[in-house]
Design a protein around this motif. Structure first.
Motif, PDB file in Angstrom:
ATOM      1  N   LEU A 131      -3.813  -1.015  12.322  1.00 34.55           N
ATOM      2  CA  LEU A 131      -4.286   0.364  12.172  1.00 34.55           C
ATOM      3  C   LEU A 131      -3.377   1.170  11.243  1.00 34.55           C
ATOM      4  CD1 LEU A 131      -5.515   1.196  15.794  1.00 34.55           C
ATOM      5  CD2 LEU A 131      -6.860   0.488  13.814  1.00 34.55           C
ATOM      6  N   ALA A 132      -2.082   0.791  11.200  1.00 38.73           N
ATOM      7  CA  ALA A 132      -1.169   1.470  10.263  1.00 38.73           C
ATOM      8  C   ALA A 132      -1.614   1.191   8.828  1.00 38.73           C
ATOM      9  CB  ALA A 132       0.267   0.997  10.471  1.00 38.73           C
ATOM     10  N   ILE A 133      -2.025  -0.058   8.575  1.00 37.33           N
ATOM     11  CA  ILE A 133      -2.511  -0.415   7.232  1.00 37.33           C
ATOM     12  C   ILE A 133      -3.769   0.388   6.911  1.00 37.33           C
ATOM     13  CG2 ILE A 133      -3.503  -2.291   5.834  1.00 37.33           C
ATOM     14  CD1 ILE A 133      -1.581  -4.217   7.353  1.00 37.33           C
ATOM     15  N   VAL A 134      -4.694   0.450   7.872  1.00 38.81           N
ATOM     16  CA  VAL A 134      -5.937   1.210   7.659  1.00 38.81           C
ATOM     17  C   VAL A 134      -5.608   2.671   7.319  1.00 38.81           C
ATOM     18  CG1 VAL A 134      -8.038   2.090   8.751  1.00 38.81           C
ATOM     19  CG2 VAL A 134      -7.309  -0.260   9.179  1.00 38.81           C
ATOM     20  N   LYS A 135      -4.695   3.253   8.078  1.00 36.79           N
ATOM     21  CA  LYS A 135      -4.344   4.665   7.857  1.00 36.79           C
ATOM     22  C   LYS A 135      -3.817   4.885   6.428  1.00 36.79           C
ATOM     23  CE  LYS A 135      -0.738   7.855   9.069  1.00 36.79           C
ATOM     24  NZ  LYS A 135       0.389   8.112   9.944  1.00 36.79           N
ATOM     25  N   HIS A 136      -2.894   4.020   5.994  1.00 35.50           N
ATOM     26  CA  HIS A 136      -2.309   4.220   4.658  1.00 35.50           C
ATOM     27  C   HIS A 136      -3.329   3.999   3.543  1.00 35.50           C
ATOM     28  CE1 HIS A 136       1.779   5.128   5.786  1.00 35.50           C
ATOM     29  NE2 HIS A 136       1.678   4.215   6.733  1.00 35.50           N
ATOM     30  N   ILE A 178       0.830  -1.205   0.000  1.00 36.38           N
ATOM     31  CA  ILE A 178       0.000   0.000   0.000  1.00 36.38           C
ATOM     32  C   ILE A 178       0.873   1.268   0.000  1.00 36.38           C
ATOM     33  CG2 ILE A 178      -0.452  -0.133   2.508  1.00 36.38           C
ATOM     34  CD1 ILE A 178      -2.865   1.180  -0.032  1.00 36.38           C
ATOM     35  N   GLU A 179       1.996   1.206   0.695  1.00 35.43           N
ATOM     36  CA  GLU A 179       2.879   2.384   0.722  1.00 35.43           C
ATOM     37  C   GLU A 179       3.452   2.692  -0.660  1.00 35.43           C
ATOM     38  OE1 GLU A 179       4.655   3.045   5.134  1.00 35.43           O
ATOM     39  OE2 GLU A 179       5.526   1.434   3.963  1.00 35.43           O
ATOM     40  N   GLN A 230     -13.993   1.727  -8.725  1.00 37.33           N
ATOM     41  CA  GLN A 230     -15.061   1.927  -7.748  1.00 37.33           C
ATOM     42  C   GLN A 230     -15.260   0.633  -6.976  1.00 37.33           C
ATOM     43  OE1 GLN A 230     -18.735   3.229  -9.397  1.00 37.33           O
ATOM     44  NE2 GLN A 230     -17.799   4.869 -10.581  1.00 37.33           N
ATOM     45  N   ALA A 231     -15.755   0.769  -5.759  1.00 41.09           N
ATOM     46  CA  ALA A 231     -16.044  -0.427  -4.979  1.00 41.09           C
ATOM     47  C   ALA A 231     -17.305  -0.178  -4.161  1.00 41.09           C
ATOM     48  CB  ALA A 231     -14.867  -0.738  -4.063  1.00 41.09           C
ATOM     49  N   ASP A 232     -18.046  -1.258  -3.927  1.00 40.39           N
ATOM     50  CA  ASP A 232     -19.271  -1.148  -3.136  1.00 40.39           C
ATOM     51  C   ASP A 232     -18.925  -1.420  -1.663  1.00 40.39           C
ATOM     52  OD1 ASP A 232     -21.685  -1.388  -1.893  1.00 40.39           O
ATOM     53  OD2 ASP A 232     -22.472  -2.986  -3.185  1.00 40.39           O
ATOM     54  N   LEU A 233     -18.880  -0.337  -0.893  1.00 40.88           N
ATOM     55  CA  LEU A 233     -18.466  -0.451   0.508  1.00 40.88           C
ATOM     56  C   LEU A 233     -19.426  -1.334   1.304  1.00 40.88           C
ATOM     57  CD1 LEU A 233     -16.415   0.568   2.645  1.00 40.88           C
ATOM     58  CD2 LEU A 233     -17.976   2.450   3.108  1.00 40.88           C
ATOM     59  N   GLY A 257     -12.571   3.601  -5.039  1.00 41.65           N
ATOM     60  CA  GLY A 257     -11.664   2.810  -4.234  1.00 41.65           C
ATOM     61  C   GLY A 257     -11.271   1.471  -4.820  1.00 41.65           C
ATOM     62  N   ALA A 258     -10.276   0.867  -4.173  1.00 43.67           N
ATOM     63  CA  ALA A 258      -9.806  -0.465  -4.547  1.00 43.67           C
ATOM     64  C   ALA A 258     -10.432  -1.450  -3.568  1.00 43.67           C
ATOM     65  CB  ALA A 258      -8.294  -0.518  -4.485  1.00 43.67           C
ATOM     66  N   ARG A 259     -11.216  -2.375  -4.084  1.00 37.93           N
ATOM     67  CA  ARG A 259     -11.990  -3.286  -3.248  1.00 37.93           C
ATOM     68  C   ARG A 259     -11.119  -4.065  -2.247  1.00 37.93           C
ATOM     69  NH1 ARG A 259     -17.255  -5.867  -3.862  1.00 37.93           N
ATOM     70  NH2 ARG A 259     -17.199  -7.648  -2.471  1.00 37.93           N
ATOM     71  N   ASP A 260     -10.019  -4.617  -2.726  1.00 34.99           N
ATOM     72  CA  ASP A 260      -9.150  -5.433  -1.853  1.00 34.99           C
ATOM     73  C   ASP A 260      -8.638  -4.620  -0.666  1.00 34.99           C
ATOM     74  OD1 ASP A 260      -9.522  -7.303  -3.681  1.00 34.99           O
ATOM     75  OD2 ASP A 260      -7.449  -7.399  -4.426  1.00 34.99           O
ATOM     76  N   GLU A 261      -8.262  -3.371  -0.967  1.00 30.10           N
ATOM     77  CA  GLU A 261      -7.706  -2.532   0.100  1.00 30.10           C
ATOM     78  C   GLU A 261      -8.791  -2.148   1.105  1.00 30.10           C
ATOM     79  OE1 GLU A 261      -5.644   0.731  -1.740  1.00 30.10           O
ATOM     80  OE2 GLU A 261      -4.507  -0.642  -3.007  1.00 30.10           O
TER      81      GLU A 261
END
Ligand code: ADP
Length: 457
Positions: free
Chosen positions: A421-426, A264-265, A275-278, A313-317
């Motif tokens: 949470l670091a992953i979520v932030k990025h 992700i970085e 697009q992604a369906d949240l 957005g990117a669905r996987d992320e």
């Protein structure tokens, strides 16, 4: 540019031509009159016919004199020179503009007066200006760039320099300012990808080798014990195998989280295009984590939007974001409690942050990642995961998204890597969204994410 050899010569010298024709005129008229006079004297011509003939000859001569005059008598060479110079300057300007437009990287041309004469689309986007024609010092406040342009002008040599565009995600540019004509051509090469790759590699190696050392040492220790003192103790061996299993699991989780973080970085400076369906992502994560929740006696409740919630957005992320937040909420919840997962669509910019992370009056709260000014979507989707776990003391909130940071308030550490949470932030930063937390010891914790929506609702 005026050509000095042409300037100031005034009218073209047609005087020589004019005096030559005057002489011819006089000679022809003289000869004709002499012939007529001669003819009159010898009685071959009456006086009347002689005078008439003289008038006709004179008229013919005058007609010839003016009729044969050069039609381009009055030519102003100053004007010609100025016209020529203007045409040349125009052609040069067009050439420079075409050159700047043709370059694949960001490029701009600064003229002799220090004004931005031409800039291509990427230069305007990267250096954040819209119109050309103004002074570079006014448009772009980057001392490195201004110094390099000055140096290129004064030395006549190309200048190489680097610019770091500080943002949520830093951008790195390798630049050259080269003298061209009376100005300076500047090009900016974006090498953020390479820089990030370098940093990710260094970070990954450092983190992996540091974090894996402890479980590896522990594994090696148990293997040694089982080969030695515990060789004939089946009970101890089973116990050790359990510990070894959990160490191996931890190593696997660490590698997997570190890889996710590196990945992700690497792309964080490039916002996702799809697009992604949240809502669908949330349902999927809930279903995937349902067995874990059941095992821990925690209820998962999804509320909010009915139907698709399309975000940029990117669905996987996004799946990783939702999974990490629900996973934490389950992990820190007491048996018998519930985790609420809310998905809201079409929230206006001014309200989104409040809905995501400012609802509890007495809670400690903070914004872990906030959207840069460039995110100007009209409506937003909000995801909020709330638990009624132990909560997090206010003073620990600022450190939550640090790599490997784990709050241990004397309540013992739950299994985890400290990377969730670091992953979520990025991911949220890449999506140009917001990530907020509010928490009140005794009441619980709530993690909120705001994402720009793909279309109006
Ligand atoms: P971990 O793998 O340790 O869960 P995270 O990055 O996901 O790593 O979380 C960092 C730390 O934040 C955790 O170790 C925990 O102390 C705290 N934390 C995260 N989520 C919660 C929660 N829902 N309730 C209480 N504490 C939490």
């Amino acid at each position: 540019m005026a050509d000095s050899t042409h300037a100031g010569t005034g009218s073209v010298a047609t005087k020589a031509g004019r005096s030559g024709r005057g002489r011819d005129f006089r000679v022809i008229a003289g000869v004709a009159i002499a012939v007529l006079l001669g003819l009159a004297l010898i009685g071959q011509l009456t006086w009347i016919s002689a005078v008439l003939a003289a008038v006709v000859v004179a008229a013919v001569c005058i007609g010839w004199f003016f009729g044969s005059a050069d039609p381009t008598v009055e030519i102003n060479t100053d004007e010609i020179a100025a016209l020529e110079a203007r045409r040349k300057a125009d052609a040069e300007r067009k050439f420079r503009t075409a050159l700047v437009e043709a370059l694949p990287e960001a490029a701009l041309y600064i003229d002799a007066q220090g004004k931005v004469e031409a800039a291509n689309k990427s230069a305007r986007a990267e250096l954040r200006f819209t119109t050309t024609g103004a002074l570079l010092t006014v448009i772009v406040r980057r001392p490195e760039l201004l110094d390099a342009v000055d140096a290129a002008r004064s030395t006549g040599e190309p200048q190489r320099f680097e610019i770091v565009q500080r943002d949520e995600t830093d951008r790195h540019f390798a630049c050259v300012a080269a003298p061209l004509g009376s100005g300076v051509l500047v090009s900016l090469h974006d090498f953020t990808d390479i820089k990030r790759m370098e940093m990710a590699r260094v970070d990954f190696l450092a983190n992996a080798s540091h974090e894996l050392r402890t479980p590896l040492t522990s594994l090696a220790g148990f293997i040694e014990t089982m080969r030695g003192p515990a060789r004939d103790d089946p009970e101890a061996r089973d116990r050790f195998l359990d510990i070894m299993q959990s160490q191996a699991d931890r190593m696997r989780r660490l590698i997997s989280d570190l890889l996710s973080l590196s990945r992700i970085e690497l792309v964080e400076h490039r916002p996702p295009e799809g697009q992604a369906d949240l809502a669908a992502v949330v349902i999927e994560a809930r279903d995937a984590l349902a067995p874990v929740a059941r095992e821990r006696g925690v209820e998962l409740r999804v509320t909010g939007a009915v139907g698709a919630v399309n975000v940029i957005g990117a669905r996987d992320e996004l799946a990783q974001v939702v999974q990490n937040l629900i996973d934490n909420a389950i992990k820190y919840s007491e048996k018998g409690s519930a985790v609420d997962i809310e998905v809201l669509a079409g929230v206006r910019a001014g309200e989104a942050s409040a809905i995501a992370g400012r609802r509890w009056e007495d809670a400690g709260r903070m914004s872990i990642a906030s959207a840069p000014a460039s995110s100007n979507a009209a409506s937003f989707a909000v995801l909020r995961v709330t638990d009624s776990g132990p909560g997090i003391e206010r003073q620990y909130l600022p450190r939550l998204s640090e790599r490997f940071y784990r709050v241990d308030q004397g309540r013992g550490l739950k299994p985890g890597t400290g990377l969730g949470l670091a992953i979520v932030k990025h991911v949220v930063q890449r999506h140009r969204g917001e990530f907020l937390v509010e928490s009140e010891p005794g009441r619980g914790s709530a993690f909120g994410v705001v994402l720009p929506m793909a279309n109006m609702h």
